[in-house]
Enzyme design. Structure first.
Site, PDB file in Angstrom:
ATOM      1  N   ARG A 162     -52.208 -21.368 -16.185  1.00  0.00           N
ATOM      2  CA  ARG A 162     -51.618 -22.147 -17.290  1.00  0.00           C
ATOM      3  C   ARG A 162     -51.886 -23.646 -17.132  1.00  0.00           C
ATOM      4  NH1 ARG A 162     -46.649 -17.828 -17.402  1.00  0.00           N
ATOM      5  NH2 ARG A 162     -47.830 -16.330 -18.653  1.00  0.00           N
ATOM      6  N   SER A 181     -47.057 -19.591 -26.867  1.00  0.00           N
ATOM      7  CA  SER A 181     -46.043 -20.658 -26.747  1.00  0.00           C
ATOM      8  C   SER A 181     -44.652 -20.039 -26.569  1.00  0.00           C
ATOM      9  CB  SER A 181     -46.055 -21.540 -27.990  1.00  0.00           C
ATOM     10  OG  SER A 181     -47.293 -22.214 -28.081  1.00  0.00           O
ATOM     11  N   GLU A 187     -53.240 -16.752 -22.117  1.00  0.00           N
ATOM     12  CA  GLU A 187     -52.488 -16.980 -20.873  1.00  0.00           C
ATOM     13  C   GLU A 187     -51.004 -17.214 -21.170  1.00  0.00           C
ATOM     14  OE1 GLU A 187     -54.422 -18.873 -17.635  1.00  0.00           O
ATOM     15  OE2 GLU A 187     -56.391 -18.353 -18.400  1.00  0.00           O
ATOM     16  N   TRP A 213     -59.169  -8.407 -25.248  1.00  0.00           N
ATOM     17  CA  TRP A 213     -59.259  -9.877 -25.257  1.00  0.00           C
ATOM     18  C   TRP A 213     -59.705 -10.421 -23.911  1.00  0.00           C
ATOM     19  CZ3 TRP A 213     -58.798  -9.781 -30.123  1.00  0.00           C
ATOM     20  CH2 TRP A 213     -57.744  -9.149 -30.782  1.00  0.00           C
ATOM     21  N   GLY A 230     -49.576  -7.239 -24.528  1.00  0.00           N
ATOM     22  CA  GLY A 230     -50.035  -8.618 -24.545  1.00  0.00           C
ATOM     23  C   GLY A 230     -48.983  -9.474 -23.874  1.00  0.00           C
ATOM     24  N   GLU A 239     -53.729  -5.644 -22.923  1.00  0.00           N
ATOM     25  CA  GLU A 239     -54.139  -4.333 -23.436  1.00  0.00           C
ATOM     26  C   GLU A 239     -53.823  -4.290 -24.930  1.00  0.00           C
ATOM     27  OE1 GLU A 239     -52.247  -1.207 -21.263  1.00  0.00           O
ATOM     28  OE2 GLU A 239     -53.243  -1.768 -19.389  1.00  0.00           O
TER      29      GLU A 239
HETATM   30  N1  CAA Z   1     -43.936 -15.082  -9.843  1.00  0.00           N
HETATM   31  C1  CAA Z   1     -43.515 -14.044  -9.100  1.00  0.00           C
HETATM   32  N2  CAA Z   1     -42.847 -12.993  -9.606  1.00  0.00           N
HETATM   33  C2  CAA Z   1     -42.567 -13.024 -10.913  1.00  0.00           C
HETATM   34  C3  CAA Z   1     -42.972 -14.076 -11.759  1.00  0.00           C
HETATM   35  C4  CAA Z   1     -43.667 -15.141 -11.168  1.00  0.00           C
HETATM   36  N3  CAA Z   1     -44.094 -16.189 -11.899  1.00  0.00           N
HETATM   37  N4  CAA Z   1     -42.549 -13.813 -13.016  1.00  0.00           N
HETATM   38  C5  CAA Z   1     -41.922 -12.633 -12.969  1.00  0.00           C
HETATM   39  N5  CAA Z   1     -41.933 -12.161 -11.692  1.00  0.00           N
HETATM   40  C6  CAA Z   1     -41.335 -10.926 -11.180  1.00  0.00           C
HETATM   41  C7  CAA Z   1     -39.824 -10.913 -11.403  1.00  0.00           C
HETATM   42  O1  CAA Z   1     -39.151 -11.552 -10.336  1.00  0.00           O
HETATM   43  C8  CAA Z   1     -39.537  -9.437 -11.450  1.00  0.00           C
HETATM   44  O2  CAA Z   1     -39.546  -8.904 -10.135  1.00  0.00           O
HETATM   45  P1  CAA Z   1     -38.189  -8.275  -9.483  1.00  0.00           P
HETATM   46  O3  CAA Z   1     -37.782  -7.145 -10.396  1.00  0.00           O
HETATM   47  O4  CAA Z   1     -38.624  -7.852  -8.138  1.00  0.00           O
HETATM   48  O5  CAA Z   1     -37.188  -9.380  -9.493  1.00  0.00           O
HETATM   49  C9  CAA Z   1     -40.774  -8.879 -12.111  1.00  0.00           C
HETATM   50  O6  CAA Z   1     -41.840  -9.831 -11.912  1.00  0.00           O
HETATM   51  C10 CAA Z   1     -40.617  -8.631 -13.593  1.00  0.00           C
HETATM   52  O7  CAA Z   1     -40.243  -9.845 -14.161  1.00  0.00           O
HETATM   53  P2  CAA Z   1     -39.451  -9.965 -15.500  1.00  0.00           P
HETATM   54  O8  CAA Z   1     -38.269  -9.039 -15.480  1.00  0.00           O
HETATM   55  O9  CAA Z   1     -39.192 -11.418 -15.739  1.00  0.00           O
HETATM   56  O10 CAA Z   1     -40.522  -9.380 -16.538  1.00  0.00           O
HETATM   57  P3  CAA Z   1     -40.515  -9.399 -18.098  1.00  0.00           P
HETATM   58  O11 CAA Z   1     -40.971  -8.082 -18.568  1.00  0.00           O
HETATM   59  O12 CAA Z   1     -39.231  -9.933 -18.631  1.00  0.00           O
HETATM   60  O13 CAA Z   1     -41.744 -10.405 -18.456  1.00  0.00           O
HETATM   61  C11 CAA Z   1     -42.907 -12.426 -18.823  1.00  0.00           C
HETATM   62  C12 CAA Z   1     -41.882 -11.656 -17.987  1.00  0.00           C
HETATM   63  C13 CAA Z   1     -42.821 -13.869 -18.337  1.00  0.00           C
HETATM   64  C14 CAA Z   1     -42.607 -12.378 -20.306  1.00  0.00           C
HETATM   65  C15 CAA Z   1     -44.318 -11.849 -18.529  1.00  0.00           C
HETATM   66  O14 CAA Z   1     -44.456 -10.540 -19.034  1.00  0.00           O
HETATM   67  C16 CAA Z   1     -45.451 -12.690 -19.072  1.00  0.00           C
HETATM   68  O15 CAA Z   1     -45.788 -13.720 -18.497  1.00  0.00           O
HETATM   69  N6  CAA Z   1     -46.107 -12.262 -20.164  1.00  0.00           N
HETATM   70  C17 CAA Z   1     -47.281 -12.942 -20.705  1.00  0.00           C
HETATM   71  C18 CAA Z   1     -48.525 -12.390 -20.086  1.00  0.00           C
HETATM   72  C19 CAA Z   1     -49.696 -13.301 -20.256  1.00  0.00           C
HETATM   73  O16 CAA Z   1     -49.619 -14.501 -20.001  1.00  0.00           O
HETATM   74  N7  CAA Z   1     -50.831 -12.721 -20.623  1.00  0.00           N
HETATM   75  C20 CAA Z   1     -52.041 -13.463 -20.706  1.00  0.00           C
HETATM   76  C21 CAA Z   1     -53.208 -12.616 -20.374  1.00  0.00           C
HETATM   77  S1  CAA Z   1     -54.383 -13.325 -19.314  1.00  0.00           S
HETATM   78  C22 CAA Z   1     -55.427 -14.248 -20.275  1.00  0.00           C
HETATM   79  O17 CAA Z   1     -55.171 -14.589 -21.399  1.00  0.00           O
HETATM   80  C23 CAA Z   1     -56.649 -14.632 -19.550  1.00  0.00           C
HETATM   81  C24 CAA Z   1     -57.815 -14.985 -20.360  1.00  0.00           C
HETATM   82  O18 CAA Z   1     -58.721 -14.188 -20.522  1.00  0.00           O
HETATM   83  C25 CAA Z   1     -57.941 -16.371 -20.882  1.00  0.00           C
END
Ligand code: CAA
Length: 379
Positions: free
Chosen positions: A243, A366, A363, A156, A131, A127
């Site tokens: 990924r 880095s 996605e 995006w 991001g 959004e």
């Molecule tokens: N599998 C299952 N559950 C997961 C998980 C996973 N891989 N990662 C996190 N969770 C769960 C956690 O266990 C937690 O749950 P509980 O509270 O029940 O334990 C919950 O999700 C929240 O997790 P975090 O506290 O770790 O969350 P966070 O706010 O610290 O963020 C992050 C984690 C890894 C930074 C995540 O926000 C993230 O991956 N951000 C990047 C998003 C992204 O990749 N965006 C890309 C957009 S899509 C795209 O680009 C497609 C395209 O068009 C090409």
């Protein structure tokens, strides 16, 4: 440990390589320049079964493994990353998300046309203000009984205009934080769902990246994926596989630039001999070859873990982190090997260099991959 690809893997790899040479290469420069979506090529990729590669044949897929997916992504990305990102999003975000977490009705209605390539899909998490910080969803879906009322903007979005089926992540209960997030299947054409203008990008210019706007869009209750509150985990788990796709795209971009650099170095003469005979060039090619091979191993290992049903969050983040950095570095060096010719469009490497950059961003940047890896190693 067996590093040998099977006969079937080699056949699939060759099919993708031939497709890239015969169908993607002609016109790739013009599509990049004019930001033209590779519609015809995507249709053909669908007919070849490359848009639902890992989906069970009972839902119209090809029933292949994730190793095959890596091989195909590498070959397509050597030539046209604007086309390969469509393959990646459709396979590992949209089809995977629906097959793994959708119910039977959703699979019949939405997965089958996506896996057969009749239509393509989009994955809508990012959004304007969410991001990397994906839990901060501002898009809301309010429960109205038999439907949800969807409001907000997504940014995006790959396949933003050409998709027919959108997996949209939205907040249904702000008080519950990430546990109040859900994933919905939204169809193009639902009233008050509009697509913004195409983004004018540095790289992957053929792919159609758009904002999406939802204003009181009625989404039927049966279009929610999984249990109430499952949306954030749905997004995270789907991205783990996504990924692998983007890591393989980065690998392909690097390998494509490397192949061009080797060919050019053998043909181009300076100081009385091919530049490949100069150690300055050999050292560059040696570094490129070594790093590309390491990136390939990481991609294949992540895919293998997925195929074995073992955890692969860390492996896919490592593959994406490393391969995308190799893509950036290799393409810059490939331009350098080409000298002035590398700076003009006809030699392809400048496009690969521009395309490489997005693999460090989408996605998960880095920095996000480092967060994922860091948390895993500290567990
Ligand atoms: N599998 C299952 N559950 C997961 C998980 C996973 N891989 N990662 C996190 N969770 C769960 C956690 O266990 C937690 O749950 P509980 O509270 O029940 O334990 C919950 O999700 C929240 O997790 P975090 O506290 O770790 O969350 P966070 O706010 O610290 O963020 C992050 C984690 C890894 C930074 C995540 O926000 C993230 O991956 N951000 C990047 C998003 C992204 O990749 N965006 C890309 C957009 S899509 C795209 O680009 C497609 C395209 O068009 C090409």
């Amino acid at each position: 440990m067996n590093f040998q690809l099977t006969e079937e893997h080699l056949m699939i790899q060759k099919a993708a390589r031939d497709f890239a040479q015969n169908e993607l290469k002609p016109g790739v420069i013009e599509r990049d320049e004019h930001q033209k979506f590779p519609a015809e090529q995507i249709k053909k990729l669908g007919e070849l079964g490359f848009l639902g590669m890992m989906v069970d044949p009972k839902y119209g897929g090809s029933g292949l493994d994730a190793i095959s997916y890596v091989l195909v992504m590498e070959e397509l990305s050597k030539i046209d990353a604007s086309a390969s990102v469509v393959v990646s999003v459709n396979n590992s975000l949209v089809c995977y998300g629906l097959e793994k977490y959708g119910n039977e009705e959703q699979k019949q209605k939405y997965l089958v046309p996506l896996a057969t390539g009749e239509v393509i899909g989009a994955f809508c998490l990012s959004e304007p203000e969410a991001g990397s910080d994906a839990t901060s969803q501002h898009t809301t879906a309010i429960d109205m009984g038999d439907h949800y009322l969807l409001n907000g903007t997504k940014n995006w979005i790959t396949n933003g205009n050409n998709a027919s089926i959108y997996l949209v992540i939205a907040q249904t209960d702000v008080s519950k934080g990430h546990k109040g997030i859900n994933a919905f299947i939204v169809e193009k054409g639902m009233p008050s769902f509009t697509v913004g203008p195409k983004e004018n990008k540095l790289g992957i210019r053929g792919s159609d990246t758009h904002s999406l706007m939802f204003t009181d869009v009625k989404v039927p209750k049966e279009n929610r994926i999984g249990e109430d509150g499952f949306g954030f985990k749905f997004a995270m788990q789907t991205l783990e596989g996504g990924r692998i796709g983007i890591a393989s795209q980065a690998l392909g971009i690097a390998a494509g630039a490397f192949e061009l650099a080797v060919q050019y170095a053998k043909e181009r003469k300076a100081f009385g001999k091919p530049i490949a005979d100069h150690q300055a060039i050999q050292f560059k090619l040696a570094d490129m070859a070594t790093e590309i091979e390491a990136a390939r191993m990481l991609c294949l290992r992540a895919a293998w873990l997925k195929d074995q049903g073992q955890p692969y969050a860390q492996a896919s983040a490592m593959a994406k982190l490393f391969a995308s950095e190799v893509a950036m570095k290799t393409t810059v060096e490939a331009v350098q090997v080409h000298g002035g010719y590398g700076f003009v469009k006809e030699y392809h490497v400048e496009r690969l260099m521009r395309d490489a950059k997005i693999t460090q961003i989408y996605e998960g940047t880095s920095e996000i991959q480092r967060i994922v890896i860091g948390r895993e190693v500290l567990k």
